[in-house]
Write a protein that holds these residues in place. Structure first.
Motif, PDB file in Angstrom:
ATOM      1  N   THR A 433      -1.706 -24.649  17.285  1.00 41.00           N
ATOM      2  CA  THR A 433      -2.855 -24.278  18.123  1.00 41.00           C
ATOM      3  C   THR A 433      -2.439 -24.141  19.585  1.00 41.00           C
ATOM      4  O   THR A 433      -2.933 -23.253  20.290  1.00 41.00           O
ATOM      5  CB  THR A 433      -3.973 -25.319  17.984  1.00 41.00           C
ATOM      6  OG1 THR A 433      -3.453 -26.638  18.210  1.00 41.00           O
ATOM      7  CG2 THR A 433      -4.592 -25.268  16.585  1.00 41.00           C
ATOM      8  N   LEU A 460      -6.918 -16.935  15.549  1.00 40.33           N
ATOM      9  CA  LEU A 460      -7.597 -18.204  15.817  1.00 40.33           C
ATOM     10  C   LEU A 460      -8.785 -18.375  14.868  1.00 40.33           C
ATOM     11  O   LEU A 460      -9.009 -19.464  14.322  1.00 40.33           O
ATOM     12  CB  LEU A 460      -8.075 -18.250  17.269  1.00 40.33           C
ATOM     13  CG  LEU A 460      -8.945 -19.464  17.643  1.00 40.33           C
ATOM     14  CD1 LEU A 460      -8.132 -20.749  17.570  1.00 40.33           C
ATOM     15  CD2 LEU A 460      -9.556 -19.289  19.026  1.00 40.33           C
ATOM     16  N   ASN A 461      -9.541 -17.312  14.683  1.00 37.50           N
ATOM     17  CA  ASN A 461     -10.702 -17.332  13.784  1.00 37.50           C
ATOM     18  C   ASN A 461     -10.296 -17.803  12.383  1.00 37.50           C
ATOM     19  O   ASN A 461     -10.953 -18.657  11.770  1.00 37.50           O
ATOM     20  CB  ASN A 461     -11.289 -15.920  13.714  1.00 37.50           C
ATOM     21  CG  ASN A 461     -12.789 -15.903  13.465  1.00 37.50           C
ATOM     22  OD1 ASN A 461     -13.481 -14.971  13.841  1.00 37.50           O
ATOM     23  ND2 ASN A 461     -13.325 -16.934  12.814  1.00 37.50           N
ATOM     24  N   LEU A 464      -9.346 -21.541  12.396  1.00 36.77           N
ATOM     25  CA  LEU A 464     -10.523 -22.401  12.525  1.00 36.77           C
ATOM     26  C   LEU A 464     -11.368 -22.391  11.250  1.00 36.77           C
ATOM     27  O   LEU A 464     -11.964 -23.412  10.894  1.00 36.77           O
ATOM     28  CB  LEU A 464     -11.369 -21.961  13.724  1.00 36.77           C
ATOM     29  CG  LEU A 464     -10.708 -22.116  15.097  1.00 36.77           C
ATOM     30  CD1 LEU A 464     -11.668 -21.701  16.205  1.00 36.77           C
ATOM     31  CD2 LEU A 464     -10.237 -23.551  15.324  1.00 36.77           C
ATOM     32  N   ALA A 479     -10.015 -26.213  22.597  1.00 38.40           N
ATOM     33  CA  ALA A 479     -11.333 -25.572  22.530  1.00 38.40           C
ATOM     34  C   ALA A 479     -11.767 -25.076  23.907  1.00 38.40           C
ATOM     35  O   ALA A 479     -12.234 -23.943  24.057  1.00 38.40           O
ATOM     36  CB  ALA A 479     -12.357 -26.560  21.970  1.00 38.40           C
ATOM     37  N   TYR A 482      -9.831 -21.994  25.134  1.00 35.21           N
ATOM     38  CA  TYR A 482     -10.208 -20.717  24.546  1.00 35.21           C
ATOM     39  C   TYR A 482     -11.548 -20.197  25.040  1.00 35.21           C
ATOM     40  O   TYR A 482     -11.856 -19.013  24.901  1.00 35.21           O
ATOM     41  CB  TYR A 482     -10.263 -20.837  23.016  1.00 35.21           C
ATOM     42  CG  TYR A 482      -8.963 -20.512  22.340  1.00 35.21           C
ATOM     43  CD1 TYR A 482      -8.477 -19.203  22.322  1.00 35.21           C
ATOM     44  CD2 TYR A 482      -8.213 -21.500  21.719  1.00 35.21           C
ATOM     45  CE1 TYR A 482      -7.280 -18.893  21.705  1.00 35.21           C
ATOM     46  CE2 TYR A 482      -7.013 -21.194  21.088  1.00 35.21           C
ATOM     47  CZ  TYR A 482      -6.552 -19.898  21.093  1.00 35.21           C
ATOM     48  OH  TYR A 482      -5.366 -19.586  20.486  1.00 35.21           O
ATOM     49  N   SER A 483     -12.380 -21.058  25.579  1.00 32.47           N
ATOM     50  CA  SER A 483     -13.754 -20.662  25.907  1.00 32.47           C
ATOM     51  C   SER A 483     -13.807 -19.475  26.868  1.00 32.47           C
ATOM     52  O   SER A 483     -14.654 -18.586  26.732  1.00 32.47           O
ATOM     53  CB  SER A 483     -14.528 -21.852  26.486  1.00 32.47           C
ATOM     54  OG  SER A 483     -13.910 -22.322  27.668  1.00 32.47           O
ATOM     55  N   VAL A 504     -15.749 -15.882  17.124  1.00 39.53           N
ATOM     56  CA  VAL A 504     -14.911 -17.031  17.465  1.00 39.53           C
ATOM     57  C   VAL A 504     -15.724 -18.094  18.206  1.00 39.53           C
ATOM     58  O   VAL A 504     -15.524 -19.291  18.003  1.00 39.53           O
ATOM     59  CB  VAL A 504     -13.691 -16.589  18.304  1.00 39.53           C
ATOM     60  CG1 VAL A 504     -12.910 -17.793  18.815  1.00 39.53           C
ATOM     61  CG2 VAL A 504     -12.777 -15.692  17.478  1.00 39.53           C
ATOM     62  N   LEU A 508     -15.634 -21.818  16.879  1.00 34.77           N
ATOM     63  CA  LEU A 508     -15.045 -22.748  17.838  1.00 34.77           C
ATOM     64  C   LEU A 508     -16.022 -23.889  18.133  1.00 34.77           C
ATOM     65  O   LEU A 508     -15.631 -25.057  18.213  1.00 34.77           O
ATOM     66  CB  LEU A 508     -14.690 -21.997  19.128  1.00 34.77           C
ATOM     67  CG  LEU A 508     -13.731 -22.674  20.114  1.00 34.77           C
ATOM     68  CD1 LEU A 508     -12.383 -22.932  19.474  1.00 34.77           C
ATOM     69  CD2 LEU A 508     -13.557 -21.789  21.354  1.00 34.77           C
ATOM     70  N   THR A 509     -17.297 -23.550  18.272  1.00 35.34           N
ATOM     71  CA  THR A 509     -18.326 -24.578  18.469  1.00 35.34           C
ATOM     72  C   THR A 509     -18.386 -25.515  17.274  1.00 35.34           C
ATOM     73  O   THR A 509     -18.509 -26.737  17.426  1.00 35.34           O
ATOM     74  CB  THR A 509     -19.702 -23.912  18.676  1.00 35.34           C
ATOM     75  OG1 THR A 509     -19.646 -23.058  19.818  1.00 35.34           O
ATOM     76  CG2 THR A 509     -20.791 -24.949  18.864  1.00 35.34           C
ATOM     77  N   SER A 512     -15.148 -28.030  17.030  1.00 35.17           N
ATOM     78  CA  SER A 512     -14.703 -28.789  18.206  1.00 35.17           C
ATOM     79  C   SER A 512     -15.593 -29.999  18.475  1.00 35.17           C
ATOM     80  O   SER A 512     -15.624 -30.509  19.602  1.00 35.17           O
ATOM     81  CB  SER A 512     -14.690 -27.871  19.440  1.00 35.17           C
ATOM     82  OG  SER A 512     -15.984 -27.355  19.701  1.00 35.17           O
TER      83      SER A 512
END
Length: 959
Positions: A433, A460-461, A464, A479, A482-483, A504, A508-509, A512
């Motif tokens: 990561t 990344l998708n 995750l 996290a 990447y935001s 994403v 990601l939400t 994380s």
């Protein structure tokens, strides 16, 4: 005859159905003529006959051989139509054609296929010369002859060799194909075909190694020691410069060399993959060398792949007439898979871990690029959206969503890159990561095109999504890192990059923890806005999908206030689409229903609120997709959860639910009936069954009167099992929840609800009704008997029970049998002796009713499904056993299967003439065996252990 056959073969290719069907029928009528197969071979070998007719002759010959050559074929029709002399003539002629100088590969491939089929039955007994002939021809023949011989040999290895034959020929066979593969003077495609035959021998070794471990291991070790240097050399051999698009399919010259070398390399990689899966320890010492060679080649191929598929739209995924793939995208895909496979090899991991340790020691605490970052560069390069994908997804958003949900069978370099990084993350979570984030920063800083940026976020998708599947979270630092790139992507002009940003952000939400909760509210608001306002359907559909991540990741305190806006956004999206065009867009519709379900279940009361469109939206999607099993199943599941949730709120809430739902269901029944739209009618029956099952006791006033007229009419006229089963269930549940309202209701002819139920049951128990269609009638009959009792049913009770017993005698389907048996089982719970007394007096055909029912009951008890049903059955059998009734002792039923002593293989024809035999035991003993088995199942034993325990009980009783 040949002239007649040529004319018939031509007519079988006619676009007009009549002449085509007639010609096919005429050909079948010629099967019994001795010259028929010989004439077909003659046509196939005649160079002046058009190619399509020659190919057709071989296809007809293949069908003839499968049906009329030997009883060994599954398709055999019962009579051998070719005498030994003609068989010999056909065999030799076909082999000559397959190994001739014939240049049309389709003709030779078809001939080789028929030879392989014949060889599977005739070699070696009737055709002992076949394998020696092939092995003698290959070293000395021309390219055309070797090609045909390799095709036949490959078919033989796959289908026609027994273990003994394979072991006798294996060393010579492998040596022959090895020499072809090594011979650089041969065409690359011919060498590739030789390697594919070698790979088939690996498959055969895999099959036989369990019984011959030492011999197979020794042979494999010896063979691979010879082949491994060649494989390594081929992996290192560089490809020539790619041809231009105009020259790519040209014959001869560098263009053919390009295709041939790709085909050759592909077969090498496929074979290495096969060896690694079958003999991983044998390939392990070479794995670091092979891994390095694969990585180097993939690095070198980035530029031509970028030019051909990312920037341009070259045709990919192509195979030649022999089924050998030869385009660059196929090679890249296989090498990415092999690279992933090598990552699991201990020597490769040891080498890579050592490099990481050296890098950490040299960096003195400073972050530096490692091989992990280099893997990310490689993955991002090959995971870019190709020009072909871009065009397809832009036209059809459903294809895009199917790729996102991984339900497509289209495995591409893009998906392979995702899998590669996923495997790396399973091994080196933190480093993967971090390395991906570091390279993502570089891409977003330096890349001019949107494609690498989307690709980095896609990787990344995928990672995750895998984290989500195994309940693993990403670190807060990653996290947050990447935001900003997610936020950036959401505001870009390109729709695919924009969609990726939204996708994403959601996952990601979700992975994380609470890290991004502060940002998530803003992400969620932007997502909702995009569902209704974004100009791209790809973005809209992506946002509908990603709402599921937010609803499952965020606390109710954050999402409850957005329940209405989310449902409104979905409504707006649906309003912007043509539902008639969406019918074939399974993934879009599934996404809509899944998101709608998650939104409704935040608080199911929204479904019954004033002005709520939630259920109307659900039913609207369902009504347009009623023939789609997946969508209707999801709609049923969603409505079941909603109805169950509202049912717990009490009578008023359920009444409101009925007021919302019943008009829609009535409309669906009417429309389905008028338009003969069976799927819509069946869906309405399923939903009504769910609504009735979750009903209050008593049901709301007027419920029965609102639904029974339509339901009764259809239950008495329909023959569709998919309607009759849920429709019968709905009546059963209504009867269970409010029999008083049911019995007080009268149809248009004045018949009471009780009489209507009896008429429905009588129809479903009729001999002409299929078992599958009547599968729920037993449950309805049992419910009617319990609720009405002998007082209301009077003489109809005995008639009903006799009808059940009579129908049980002829029932074949397990669910139907269980349904009927449970009528007597539920009665036995309160009156076991009465059941025995009744059945002992009933005559079913020429047999006694007690004999018929107990035989079917005990024979099928172990196959019962459903917790309540099994519990009722066990208690009922216990009560019957407790009667100690001599009438039950006198009845003999089927016991255990008698296993024959012979260890000979039983063919299907012998099995048909020798049906299974069983022991015969008295009812009480069979009851004990059934109860022991059920007790064993409930304690977690396997079915085999339970049967063994029951057998011991039988032995004990004999003693």
């Amino acid at each position: 005859m040949e002239q007649q056959l040529v004319q018939l073969l031509a007519e079988t290719q006619s676009s007009a159905e009549g002449p085509r069907k007639h010609a096919e029928s005429q050909l079948q009528q010629l099967y019994h003529i001795e010259a028929f197969p010989i004439s077909l071979v003659s046509i196939a070998t005649h160079s002046e006959v058009p190619l399509n007719i020659r190919q057709s002759a071989l296809l007809v010959l293949k069908t003839f051989v499968l049906s009329s050559w030997s009883p060994s074929f599954d398709e055999f029709q019962g009579q051998e139509l070719v005498n030994p002399a003609n068989k010999e003539q056909v065999r030799l002629a076909l082999l000559e054609l397959a190994t001739s100088e014939e240049h049309d590969r389709k003709v030779k491939s078809a001939a080789s296929y028929v030879v392989g089929k014949i060889a599977s039955t005739d070699f070696p007994d009737q055709w002992p010369s076949l394998l020696p002939t092939l092995l003698q021809l290959i070293p000395t023949g021309s390219d055309a002859q070797i090609h045909g011989a390799l095709k036949v040999l490959g078919d033989m290895v796959e289908d026609g060799l027994s273990e003994e034959q394979f072991f006798k020929a294996a060393r010579n066979l492998v040596g022959v194909v090895y020499n072809v593969a090594m011979n650089e003077s041969r065409k690359s495609t011919l060498r590739a075909l030789a390697i594919s035959v070698f790979r088939a021998t690996i498959d055969t070794l895999d099959i036989v190694q369990e019984d011959h471990k030492e011999a197979v291991k020794a042979f494999a070790d010896e063979t691979l020691s010879a082949w491994s240097p060649f494989f390594v050399d081929m992996m290192r051999k560089p490809l020539p410069q790619p041809p231009s698009e105009d020259d790519e399919t040209a014959d001869g010259g560098p263009e053919e060399q390009w295709r041939g070398l790709i085909a050759l390399k592909l077969q090498v990689v496929k074979t290495l993959m096969k060896i690694r899966s079958v003999f991983p320890t044998l390939l392990s010492p070479q794995s670091p060398t092979l891994f390095t060679a694969t990585w180097q080649e993939l690095s070198a191929l980035q530029a031509p792949y970028q030019t051909m598929y990312i920037n341009d739209e070259r045709q990919g995924r192509l195979e030649d007439a022999d089924g050998l793939p030869y385009t660059l995208d196929f090679l890249v895909l296989e090498e990415l898979d092999f690279m992933q496979s090598c990552l699991r090899a201990p020597p490769v991991r040891k080498e890579l871990e050592g490099q990481l340790q050296h890098a950490q020691a040299d960096s003195e605490g400073q972050q530096t690029d490692t091989w992990v970052t280099e893997v990310m560069k490689l993955a991002v390069a090959y995971a870019q959206i190709t020009t072909e994908e871009e065009g397809l997804w832009d036209i059809d958003v459903n294809i895009f969503l199917s790729e996102e949900t991984s339900v497509t069978a289209n495995y591409t370099p893009r998906t392979a890159c995702g899998d590669l990084v996923i495997k790396l993350a399973e091994w080196l979570n933190k480093l993967t990561t971090e390395g991906l984030l570091a390279y993502t920063k570089t891409v977003f800083t330096t890349a001019e095109s949107w494609k690498p940026k989307e690709s980095a976020l896609y990787i990344l998708n995928q990672v995750l999504n895998d984290f989500m599947d195994v309940s693993r979270n990403i670190s807060p630092e990653i996290a947050k890192g990447y935001s900003e790139y997610v936020e950036y992507a959401m505001h870009q002009d390109n729709a695919f990059l924009r969609a990726r940003g939204y996708l994403v952000a959601g996952v990601l939400t979700r992975t994380s923890g609470t890290t991004l909760h502060e940002l998530a509210n803003g992400f969620l608001q932007k997502t909702l806005n995009a569902v209704t306002n974004d100009p791209s359907d790809v973005v809209k559909a992506s946002c509908v999908k990603v709402l599921q991540d937010y609803l499952q990741a965020l606390p109710r305190s954050m999402t409850s206030s957005l329940q209405g806006p989310i449902i409104s956004a979905i409504s707006a999206f649906l309003a912007s689409q043509d539902l008639a065009e969406l019918v074939d867009s399974d993934d879009v519709l599934m996404t809509l229903v899944e998101t709608l379900r998650d939104a409704m279940l935040i608080d199911a009361r929204i479904c019954i609120g004033p002005g709520s469109d939630a259920l109307n939206l659900l039913f609207s999607v369902a009504s347009h997709s009623a023939s789609n099993f997946q969508i209707t199943a999801l709609v049923n599941e969603t409505f079941e959860e909603v109805a169950g949730s509202i049912g717990t709120l009490g009578g008023d809430a359920y009444i409101q639910l009925c007021e919302k739902v019943l008009p829609s269901l009535a409309g669906a029944f009417d429309v389905g009936d008028m338009t003969q739209e069976n799927a819509l009618r069946n869906l309405a029956a399923e939903l009504l069954s769910i609504l009735s099952e979750r009903g209050t006791e008593p049901l709301p006033n007027g419920f029965i009167a609102a639904v029974m007229p339509r339901l009764n009419r259809l239950l008495l006229s329909s023959t569709d099992a998919e309607f009759l089963r849920p429709g019968t269930e709905a009546v059963k549940y209504m009867l269970a929840h409010d029999h008083k309202q049911m019995f007080e209701w009268h149809d248009e002819n004045g018949k009471s609800g009780l009489e209507v139920c009896l008429i429905i049951i009588d129809r479903l128990l009729g001999e002409k009704m299929e078992d599958h269609a009547a599968a729920e009638v037993g449950g309805l009959a049992a419910e009617l008997v319990e609720k009405a009792g002998s007082e209301k049913l009077g003489p109809f009770l005995l008639q009903l029970l006799k009808a059940v017993a009579v129908r049980l005698a002829s029932a074949k389907e397990a669910a139907f049998i269980q349904s009927l048996i449970l009528v007597f089982a539920r009665l036995s719970l309160v009156g076991a002796k009465d059941v025995v007394d009744f059945l002992a007096q009933v005559q079913v055909g020429n047999d006694n009713g007690l004999q018929v029912v107990m035989g079917k009951w005990l024979e099928n008890s172990v196959n019962f499904a459903g917790y309540d049903e099994i519990r009722q059955n066990v208690i009922a059998l216990s009560k019957l056993f407790s009667l100690e009734d001599q009438r039950l002792v006198n009845i003999l039923v089927q016991g255990d299967l008698i296993v024959p002593d012979s260890d000979r293989i039983m063919t299907r024809s012998k099995a048909r003439s020798n049906p299974d035999r069983y022991t015969i035991i008295p009812v009480p003993l069979k009851i004990i065996k059934v109860l022991i088995q059920e007790l064993s199942f409930s304690s977690g034993e396997s079915r085999l252990d339970a049967t063994a325990a029951a057998d011991l009980a039988e032995e004990g009783s004999d003693d």
